[in-house]
Design an enzyme around this catalytic site. Structure first.
Site, PDB file in Angstrom:
ATOM      1  N   ILE A  98       0.850  -1.202   0.000  1.00 43.13           N
ATOM      2  CA  ILE A  98       0.000   0.000   0.000  1.00 43.13           C
ATOM      3  C   ILE A  98       0.878   1.241   0.000  1.00 43.13           C
ATOM      4  CG2 ILE A  98      -1.698   1.320   1.341  1.00 43.13           C
ATOM      5  CD1 ILE A  98      -2.773  -1.402   2.370  1.00 43.13           C
ATOM      6  N   ASP A 241     -14.057   0.975   1.330  1.00 39.35           N
ATOM      7  CA  ASP A 241     -15.389   0.359   1.259  1.00 39.35           C
ATOM      8  C   ASP A 241     -16.400   1.346   0.677  1.00 39.35           C
ATOM      9  OD1 ASP A 241     -14.494  -2.044   2.793  1.00 39.35           O
ATOM     10  OD2 ASP A 241     -14.183  -0.536   4.343  1.00 39.35           O
ATOM     11  N   HIS A 269     -14.730  -2.747   9.351  1.00 40.25           N
ATOM     12  CA  HIS A 269     -14.128  -3.064   8.048  1.00 40.25           C
ATOM     13  C   HIS A 269     -13.982  -4.588   7.981  1.00 40.25           C
ATOM     14  CE1 HIS A 269     -11.696  -2.807   4.462  1.00 40.25           C
ATOM     15  NE2 HIS A 269     -10.748  -3.511   5.052  1.00 40.25           N
TER      16      HIS A 269
HETATM   17  N1  LIG Z   1      -8.505  -0.877   5.881  1.00 47.26           N
HETATM   18  C1  LIG Z   1      -8.456  -1.197   4.617  1.00 47.26           C
HETATM   19  O1  LIG Z   1      -9.280  -0.749   3.825  1.00 47.26           O
HETATM   20  C2  LIG Z   1      -7.410  -2.126   4.100  1.00 47.26           C
HETATM   21  C3  LIG Z   1      -6.470  -2.639   4.942  1.00 47.26           C
HETATM   22  N2  LIG Z   1      -5.499  -3.474   4.470  1.00 47.26           N
HETATM   23  C4  LIG Z   1      -4.515  -3.940   5.442  1.00 47.26           C
HETATM   24  O2  LIG Z   1      -3.354  -3.120   5.363  1.00 47.26           O
HETATM   25  C5  LIG Z   1      -2.242  -3.842   5.866  1.00 47.26           C
HETATM   26  C6  LIG Z   1      -1.037  -3.665   4.968  1.00 47.26           C
HETATM   27  O3  LIG Z   1      -1.313  -4.143   3.693  1.00 47.26           O
HETATM   28  P1  LIG Z   1      -0.158  -4.209   2.572  1.00 47.26           P
HETATM   29  O4  LIG Z   1       0.628  -2.969   2.515  1.00 47.26           O
HETATM   30  O5  LIG Z   1      -0.823  -4.687   1.338  1.00 47.26           O
HETATM   31  O6  LIG Z   1       0.701  -5.384   3.160  1.00 47.26           O
HETATM   32  P2  LIG Z   1       2.214  -5.786   2.958  1.00 47.26           P
HETATM   33  O7  LIG Z   1       2.307  -7.199   3.390  1.00 47.26           O
HETATM   34  O8  LIG Z   1       2.730  -5.389   1.632  1.00 47.26           O
HETATM   35  O9  LIG Z   1       2.945  -4.844   4.014  1.00 47.26           O
HETATM   36  C7  LIG Z   1       2.604  -4.920   5.328  1.00 47.26           C
HETATM   37  C8  LIG Z   1       3.763  -4.458   6.160  1.00 47.26           C
HETATM   38  O10 LIG Z   1       3.416  -4.783   7.486  1.00 47.26           O
HETATM   39  C9  LIG Z   1       4.586  -4.912   8.208  1.00 47.26           C
HETATM   40  N3  LIG Z   1       4.474  -5.831   9.327  1.00 47.26           N
HETATM   41  C10 LIG Z   1       4.343  -5.412  10.588  1.00 47.26           C
HETATM   42  N4  LIG Z   1       4.305  -6.439  11.429  1.00 47.26           N
HETATM   43  C11 LIG Z   1       4.427  -7.554  10.698  1.00 47.26           C
HETATM   44  C12 LIG Z   1       4.459  -8.935  11.032  1.00 47.26           C
HETATM   45  N5  LIG Z   1       4.343  -9.356  12.297  1.00 47.26           N
HETATM   46  N6  LIG Z   1       4.590  -9.793  10.011  1.00 47.26           N
HETATM   47  C13 LIG Z   1       4.689  -9.375   8.745  1.00 47.26           C
HETATM   48  N7  LIG Z   1       4.651  -8.074   8.381  1.00 47.26           N
HETATM   49  C14 LIG Z   1       4.521  -7.176   9.359  1.00 47.26           C
HETATM   50  C15 LIG Z   1       5.665  -5.308   7.219  1.00 47.26           C
HETATM   51  O11 LIG Z   1       6.621  -4.286   7.282  1.00 47.26           O
HETATM   52  P3  LIG Z   1       7.799  -4.219   8.311  1.00 47.26           P
HETATM   53  O12 LIG Z   1       8.604  -5.456   8.146  1.00 47.26           O
HETATM   54  O13 LIG Z   1       8.472  -2.997   7.842  1.00 47.26           O
HETATM   55  O14 LIG Z   1       7.187  -4.080   9.662  1.00 47.26           O
HETATM   56  C16 LIG Z   1       5.028  -5.203   5.855  1.00 47.26           C
HETATM   57  O15 LIG Z   1       5.809  -4.437   4.962  1.00 47.26           O
HETATM   58  C17 LIG Z   1      -2.728  -5.273   6.059  1.00 47.26           C
HETATM   59  O16 LIG Z   1      -3.057  -5.451   7.424  1.00 47.26           O
HETATM   60  C18 LIG Z   1      -3.999  -5.332   5.220  1.00 47.26           C
HETATM   61  O17 LIG Z   1      -4.891  -6.321   5.678  1.00 47.26           O
HETATM   62  C19 LIG Z   1      -5.389  -3.777   3.161  1.00 47.26           C
HETATM   63  C20 LIG Z   1      -6.304  -3.291   2.265  1.00 47.26           C
HETATM   64  C21 LIG Z   1      -7.417  -2.452   2.672  1.00 47.26           C
HETATM   65  O1  LIG Z   2      -8.178  -8.184   4.225  1.00 46.72           O
HETATM   66  C1  LIG Z   2      -7.352  -7.523   3.551  1.00 46.72           C
HETATM   67  O2  LIG Z   2      -6.147  -7.488   3.750  1.00 46.72           O
HETATM   68  C2  LIG Z   2      -7.862  -6.677   2.433  1.00 46.72           C
HETATM   69  C3  LIG Z   2      -8.833  -5.651   2.844  1.00 46.72           C
HETATM   70  O3  LIG Z   2      -8.938  -5.225   3.964  1.00 46.72           O
HETATM   71  C4  LIG Z   2      -9.691  -5.136   1.798  1.00 46.72           C
HETATM   72  O4  LIG Z   2      -9.461  -5.424   0.618  1.00 46.72           O
HETATM   73  O5  LIG Z   2     -10.651  -4.426   2.126  1.00 46.72           O
END
Ligand SMILES: NC(=O)C1=CN([C@@H]2O[C@H](COP(=O)(O)OP(=O)(O)OC[C@H]3O[C@@H](n4cnc5c(N)ncnc54)[C@H](OP(=O)(O)O)[C@@H]3O)[C@@H](O)[C@H]2O)C=CC1
Ligand SMILES: O=C([O-])CC(=O)C(=O)O
Length: 429
Positions: A98, A241, A269
């Site tokens: 993201i 959403d 969410h």
């Molecule tokens: N609210 C919404 O509308 C949405 C929310 N999301 C959520 O956003 C979050 C991030 O998504 P996205 O950027 O695609 O994910 P990625 O997997 O690409 O990146 C997530 C980052 O989280 C960090 N992280 C922190 N703790 C941990 C752990 N214990 N294990 C693994 N990674 C960890 C990692 O970075 P580092 O190693 O630097 O800590 C990683 O780069 C997710 O929780 C996803 O479900 C996604 C889409 C929509």
């Molecule tokens: O569950 C996820 O990581 C993805 C998410 O939140 C969404 O697409 O709304």
């Protein structure tokens, strides 16, 4: 030294450089920020690794990243004299998917406008440190005039210092076999720690947008661990959403999606979220006057929006990243610019004193309006019917159950986790 004699790359290629209000001269820099507090490891091997890591960090600290190392006389440039004071934006999960979209939007001025210089402070972990440096290099290569500072680090107490905005994206993704209760606990710990850090070092008026899932309950944990910051300033991202719901209504009505307004997402969410077709409008008319197919609205539309994230994961093999970044920009812009007359937007906020009768003390997505400047108020004049209220109560029940699972992280005693079996995160299928 006469700083005014130093020309920036932007100035040399005819672009603008920035003056930062009172800051006569600023150094654009990529800094590698290490933890302030000591970390303790047990084995000799771990100690060796730590020394090596520190040396690498020292080396990186000394290494300048091209344009970010140039010192400018920021007030010497006529074009940028009127620029606003620097805004500090801290981003966690900054090396994730993201962020890979979001950071470039922020740096380009999409959120705050073309007279607002920004500093990006990027939080990663030991595992993502190299990747974070890569992110900083790409930001540097993008030559954004508004991007005055970039720093990277792994300590939230450093990266959140003076943050005006904290975009909390980093969270462990739910993998196969991980129970929701376990995910609530693992990610909850991240957000408890980050709440404490924000409480200690962020701007007293910091705006926090929690994206990492499960984002409503993570936002609740975060705000409970930041008692010296206004709870009102914590948001869980439900704007994606809202955007998804607008898209589906536009498709069904055969109009472009800019004709859809007053779109509320109520609740969590998750798959209990409630896209509200009772109050939404198409071309200024109630949705139900334009789309007469109630069965479609109650079933297909609602389910499509609730499960959109999961369907996308099935197609892409990973969750929505670009559209999530767009929705974060939308969410921020909705807070910093006045909401158009008669319209509103959705965001997950703390329920204290809500006018709808939703349980207090949870983070629930509701309709809001802003006068700009980052603040907002809840919209009072919304209609309610049995269908809408029934769905809202289901999402409320899910959030209350989630809250009980994380009681140990919110300072409310022992956790007891009994989640409804028929509800899921958007990405679960
Ligand atoms: N609210 C919404 O509308 C949405 C929310 N999301 C959520 O956003 C979050 C991030 O998504 P996205 O950027 O695609 O994910 P990625 O997997 O690409 O990146 C997530 C980052 O989280 C960090 N992280 C922190 N703790 C941990 C752990 N214990 N294990 C693994 N990674 C960890 C990692 O970075 P580092 O190693 O630097 O800590 C990683 O780069 C997710 O929780 C996803 O479900 C996604 C889409 C929509
Ligand atoms: O569950 C996820 O990581 C993805 C998410 O939140 C969404 O697409 O709304």
């Amino acid at each position: 030294m006469d700083l005014s004699s130093l020309a920036s790359p932007q100035a040399l290629r005819g672009g603008s450089t920035g003056a930062l209000g009172a800051h006569a001269a600023r150094r654009r820099s990529v800094q590698l920020l290490r933890p302030r507090r000591p970390t303790f490891r047990c084995s000799v091997e771990a100690a060796k690794q730590q020394v090596q890591g520190t040396l690498a960090a020292e080396a990186a600290r000394k290494e300048c990243f091209g344009v970010f190392c140039t010192t400018y006389d920021l007030e010497a440039d006529e074009k940028t004299k009127s620029w606003k004071k620097l805004v500090n934006v801290s981003v966690s999960g900054a090396a994730g998917m993201i962020s890979n979209h979001l950071l470039f939007k922020l740096a380009s001025g999409e959120v705050f406008g073309q007279d607002q210089p920004i500093a990006l402070k990027l939080l990663g972990s030991e595992r993502s440190l190299q990747a974070l440096e890569g992110v900083a290099m790409e930001l540097e290569d993008s030559l954004y005039p508004l991007l005055r500072e970039v720093s990277i680090g792994i300590d939230p107490y450093v990266i959140f210092e003076d943050a005006d905005w904290a975009l909390l994206i980093g969270a462990k993704p739910r993998g196969p076999g991980v129970e929701r209760a376990a995910l609530l606990d693992i990610n909850g710990q991240i957000f408890a720690e980050q709440g404490k850090a924000l409480n200690a070092v962020a701007s007293r008026n910091v705006k926090v947008i929690v994206v990492g899932n499960p984002c409503n309950t993570n936002a609740l944990i975060c705000l409970k661990n930041a008692p010296n910051l206004p709870a009102k300033n914590f948001h869980a991202l439900t704007r994606l959403d809202e955007n998804r719901a607008k898209c589906q209504l536009a498709l069904k009505a055969g109009v472009f999606y800019d004709k859809i307004s007053n779109m509320t997402i109520w609740g969590n969410h998750s798959t209990t979220q409630v896209p509200d077709f009772l109050n939404a409008k198409i071309n200024g008319r109630p949705v139900k006057e334009v789309i007469k197919d109630t069965k479609w609205l109650e079933e297909d539309f609602t389910i499509t929006v609730q499960k959109r994230g999961g369907v996308l994961i099935q197609k892409w093999g990973r969750s929505s990243a670009a559209s999530t970044a767009v929705s974060i920009v939308d969410a921020m812009r909705s807070l910093v610019t006045p909401t158009p007359e008669g319209d509103w937007f959705s965001t997950g906020v703390y329920t204290t004193g809500n006018p709808y009768g939703i349980a207090e003390d949870i983070v629930f997505s509701m309709p809001c309006r802003s006068k700009g400047g980052g603040d907002y108020e809840l919209v009072k004049d919304v209609a309610m019917d049995d269908f809408l209220w029934g769905r809202i109560k289901k999402s409320e029940a899910e959030l209350i159950a989630e809250k009980k699972c994380v009681a140990h992280l919110t300072g409310e005693g022992n956790a007891f986790c009994d989640l409804p079996g028929d509800t899921m995160l958007p990405g679960e299928m």
